[in-house]
Design an enzyme around this catalytic site. Structure first.
Site, PDB file in Angstrom:
ATOM      1  N   LYS A 159       0.811  -1.214   0.000  1.00 40.95           N
ATOM      2  CA  LYS A 159       0.000   0.000   0.000  1.00 40.95           C
ATOM      3  C   LYS A 159       0.845   1.266   0.000  1.00 40.95           C
ATOM      4  O   LYS A 159       0.469   2.272  -0.597  1.00 40.95           O
ATOM      5  CB  LYS A 159      -0.959  -0.003   1.199  1.00 40.95           C
ATOM      6  N   LYS A 176      -6.914 -11.384  -7.541  1.00 39.73           N
ATOM      7  CA  LYS A 176      -8.017 -11.490  -6.601  1.00 39.73           C
ATOM      8  C   LYS A 176      -9.175 -10.598  -7.039  1.00 39.73           C
ATOM      9  O   LYS A 176      -8.965  -9.485  -7.515  1.00 39.73           O
ATOM     10  CB  LYS A 176      -7.536 -11.087  -5.197  1.00 39.73           C
ATOM     11  N   LYS A 189     -12.975  -4.903  -5.313  1.00 40.47           N
ATOM     12  CA  LYS A 189     -13.898  -3.798  -5.564  1.00 40.47           C
ATOM     13  C   LYS A 189     -13.191  -2.587  -6.133  1.00 40.47           C
ATOM     14  O   LYS A 189     -13.830  -1.671  -6.628  1.00 40.47           O
ATOM     15  CB  LYS A 189     -14.633  -3.438  -4.268  1.00 40.47           C
TER      16      LYS A 189
END
Length: 334
Positions: free
Chosen positions: A113, A196, A199
């Site tokens: 991240k 994966k 969203k």
């Protein structure tokens, strides 16, 4: 007391991956009655990256609606949003003073991240695994349902619990055990079986959202990426076919079958037949969930009342535990 804690971030639309990888399993655990179940919308974790305040509140309610629509019964478990219970943050500060920088520096999700510009990452993003440990240990959680990508965080939680017990010469915190479920715990993208389902993917066709209606679900399955070969009759035949493996895993999970059973039925047949059957199963399971989720999302007062009640019950459990931690640490409580 065997006590389960698990949470989910309010970071946008819930997907089929959230349902099969987490929410459905929570509902099953709750019905077993062998655990006290505590489920949380972790809104404090969400602000480790910038959030629009109004959108965060909306998403928190939406995720709670998705959990309830997916089978989590707030009458049989404790369901709340994390920020309602200040004991999480109170315990996290103690854990900031127990955990080691080296432990946090090895966390894979921080590296991913923060990327190359780590100096501009927030301190919250770096230390949020300590808050995750506090989420679990504020209730002396003994078991945590986790996916493969969360096992590292649970190991850190166990390290922190052990370090606290050692530092203060107590046997206070348990070492939580992972619960890793089988079929379709890791649901992959409908457009790329090596990634994966997310969203955050720019393509809505890469995922099935929990709010999708029957037509959208069926269309996304029809257009899911496959390969030209028929389905194999044995699992080994899926080894180099990520898209086929993903669809078989999803079908198996929704139909409550094993992948072996799915291949015994569809082995040697093309994806046309398989996708038709998969669409029927998916719509029968997911469309009612989406309808209920949309209904609940349009009733924010009901969602707020559920989260308020759950938050009060959570505080009843967490408050005496954190008070005892403060006594162990040596904080004066006049």
């Amino acid at each position: 007391m065997r006590r389960i804690f698990s949470g989910i971030q309010p970071s946008g639309n819930l997907t089929l991956g959230n349902y099969l990888g987490a929410i459905r399993n929570w509902a099953l655990l709750q019905r077993e009655k062998s655990y006290e179940c505590i489920f949380c919308v972790v809104d404090q974790h969400a602000i480790t990256v910038p959030q629009d305040p109004a959108e965060l509140r909306r998403a928190t309610r939406e995720v709670a609606a998705g959990m309830i629509a997916g089978g989590v019964d707030p009458d049989d478990c404790i369901l709340f949003n994390q920020s309602y219970v200040p004991e999480h943050a109170m315990l996290a500060w103690v854990f900031n003073c127990v955990a080691r920088v080296g432990w946090l520096g090895r966390m894979t999700q921080f590296k991913e991240k923060a990327g190359k510009d780590r100096d501009n990452a927030t301190v919250g993003l770096f230390v949020y695994p300590n808050l995750m440990a506090a989420d679990i240990l504020a209730y002396k959680g003994t078991h945590v349902p986790v996916g493969d990508d969360q096992k590292q965080h649970l190991e850190l939680t166990r390290d922190i619990a052990q370090a606290f017990n050692s530092m203060f010469g107590v046997d206070f915190f348990p070492l939580p055990e992972p619960q890793i479920f089988g079929t379709a715990t890791r649901v992959m993208s409908l457009r790329d079986g090596t990634k994966k389902m997310s969203k955050s993917d720019p393509s809505d066709m890469s995922r099935i959202n929990m709010t999708d209606d029957a037509d959208a679900i069926a269309q996304k399955i029809r257009k899911a990426k496959t390969d030209p070969e028929p389905l194999p009759s044995e699992l080994a035949g899926l080894d180099e076919r990520p898209e086929a493996r993903n669809l078989v895993g999803i079908y198996a999970a929704l139909a409550d079958q094993t992948p072996e059973q799915v291949l015994a039925e569809f082995g040697g047949r093309g994806f046309g037949d398989f996708k038709k059957a998969m669409a029927e199963v998916s719509v029968s399971v997911l469309a009612p969930i989406g309808e209920e989720m949309r209904r609940l999302s349009n009733d924010p007062a009901t969602i707020d009342a559920i989260l308020h009640k759950g938050g009060e019950r959570a505080r009843e459990l967490a408050s005496p535990i954190v008070k005892e931690v403060y006594d162990i640490v040596g904080f004066l409580r006049p």
